[in-house]
Design an enzyme around this catalytic site. Sequence first.
Site, PDB file in Angstrom:
ATOM      1  N   SER A 100       1.486  -9.154   5.400  1.00  0.00           N
ATOM      2  CA  SER A 100       2.220  -8.180   6.211  1.00  0.00           C
ATOM      3  C   SER A 100       3.102  -8.861   7.261  1.00  0.00           C
ATOM      4  O   SER A 100       2.860 -10.007   7.646  1.00  0.00           O
ATOM      5  CB  SER A 100       1.243  -7.241   6.923  1.00  0.00           C
ATOM      6  OG  SER A 100       0.364  -6.671   5.990  1.00  0.00           O
TER       7      SER A 100
HETATM    8  N1  SAM Z   1      -4.031  -7.890   4.886  1.00  0.00           N
HETATM    9  C1  SAM Z   1      -3.291  -8.735   4.001  1.00  0.00           C
HETATM   10  C2  SAM Z   1      -2.896 -10.031   4.625  1.00  0.00           C
HETATM   11  O1  SAM Z   1      -3.170 -10.250   5.804  1.00  0.00           O
HETATM   12  O2  SAM Z   1      -2.338 -10.851   3.892  1.00  0.00           O
HETATM   13  C3  SAM Z   1      -2.086  -8.046   3.415  1.00  0.00           C
HETATM   14  C4  SAM Z   1      -2.461  -6.975   2.514  1.00  0.00           C
HETATM   15  S1  SAM Z   1      -1.329  -6.608   1.243  1.00  0.00           S
HETATM   16  C5  SAM Z   1      -0.087  -5.778   2.128  1.00  0.00           C
HETATM   17  C6  SAM Z   1      -2.316  -5.321   0.472  1.00  0.00           C
HETATM   18  C7  SAM Z   1      -3.515  -5.861  -0.258  1.00  0.00           C
HETATM   19  O3  SAM Z   1      -4.349  -4.762  -0.609  1.00  0.00           O
HETATM   20  C8  SAM Z   1      -3.170  -6.558  -1.548  1.00  0.00           C
HETATM   21  O4  SAM Z   1      -3.714  -7.836  -1.590  1.00  0.00           O
HETATM   22  C9  SAM Z   1      -3.767  -5.656  -2.619  1.00  0.00           C
HETATM   23  O5  SAM Z   1      -4.207  -6.329  -3.771  1.00  0.00           O
HETATM   24  C10 SAM Z   1      -4.917  -5.016  -1.862  1.00  0.00           C
HETATM   25  N2  SAM Z   1      -5.410  -3.764  -2.435  1.00  0.00           N
HETATM   26  C11 SAM Z   1      -4.707  -2.766  -3.027  1.00  0.00           C
HETATM   27  N3  SAM Z   1      -5.525  -1.778  -3.414  1.00  0.00           N
HETATM   28  C12 SAM Z   1      -6.781  -2.141  -3.051  1.00  0.00           C
HETATM   29  C13 SAM Z   1      -8.062  -1.540  -3.174  1.00  0.00           C
HETATM   30  N4  SAM Z   1      -8.224  -0.347  -3.751  1.00  0.00           N
HETATM   31  N5  SAM Z   1      -9.138  -2.202  -2.680  1.00  0.00           N
HETATM   32  C14 SAM Z   1      -8.994  -3.419  -2.095  1.00  0.00           C
HETATM   33  N6  SAM Z   1      -7.802  -4.052  -1.964  1.00  0.00           N
HETATM   34  C15 SAM Z   1      -6.717  -3.412  -2.419  1.00  0.00           C
END
Ligand code: SAM
Length: 250
Positions: A100
């Site tokens: 992010s």
């Molecule tokens: N917090 C992260 C960082 O600091 O790098 C960025 C997050 S990224 C914008 C969103 C993340 O959510 C992705 O890695 C994606 O694979 C994960 N994601 C999407 N759906 C999900 C779910 N149902 N459960 C867990 N993780 C999920």
Amino acid sequence: MRFLKFGLQLLCGIFFLTFLTAASIAADDPDPYAKKRAAMINVIEQDVRAGYVALEEGELDDEVTKALGRVPRHKFIPQHLRQAAYQNRPLPIGHGQTISQPYIVAIMTHLLHVDKNDRVLEIGTGSGYQVAVLAELVKKVYSIEIIEPLGKQAENLLQRLGYENIELAIGDGYYGWEEHAPFDAIIVTAAASHIPPPLIKQLKPGGRMLIPVGSRFMVQELLLVQKSASGAVTTRQMLPVAFVPLTGKH
Ligand code: SAM
């Protein structure tokens, strides 16, 4: 001929001195990204003062700023993008996912109003950067990632960085982490179509949750969900955001 030899010796000497100076600068500078990180924090603080999001306090919590200053964002980013690590923007981390934007990480961390004794749940570990920032501030952070290689990679990195108050899992974060519930705060870093009921259930009375809610691949609204001491739930729209979608079978 003597002059030529002397000239060559002088040149070698200059090269050697330059090499020694560069080597000693590199040795003296344990974090070559420190200046860039400080500049990134300045940009975030300016954006906060410009009021893109109305923080009651007017500026970022000092503890949040210090935490951002301690976490080496460049290590959470693929090698070939490291020069961009401290620009105030999201970056690709592979598997179609992103780390992010630092401004959003700062605002979300601030709005969670965490305490050093808190236990926090994050959904969407991604690179592990947001978990690391939270781990600087609270007693324990739990984080769930649905894409296994990303979760494993984050786990390796966070271990190498020496974090001991983080527990990660691979799975669908929609259902939260019942075993460790209830949580003082929950942060969802992927966009959901609605607030997952299991997450509301796993939030402590008096707790706060931040979650982007809206359509996939469109602008969503970052919601602040608060559970009162009596268990009543209220939501408040904080700012428009653009997150990758929360996936899974729900
Ligand atoms: N917090 C992260 C960082 O600091 O790098 C960025 C997050 S990224 C914008 C969103 C993340 O959510 C992705 O890695 C994606 O694979 C994960 N994601 C999407 N759906 C999900 C779910 N149902 N459960 C867990 N993780 C999920």
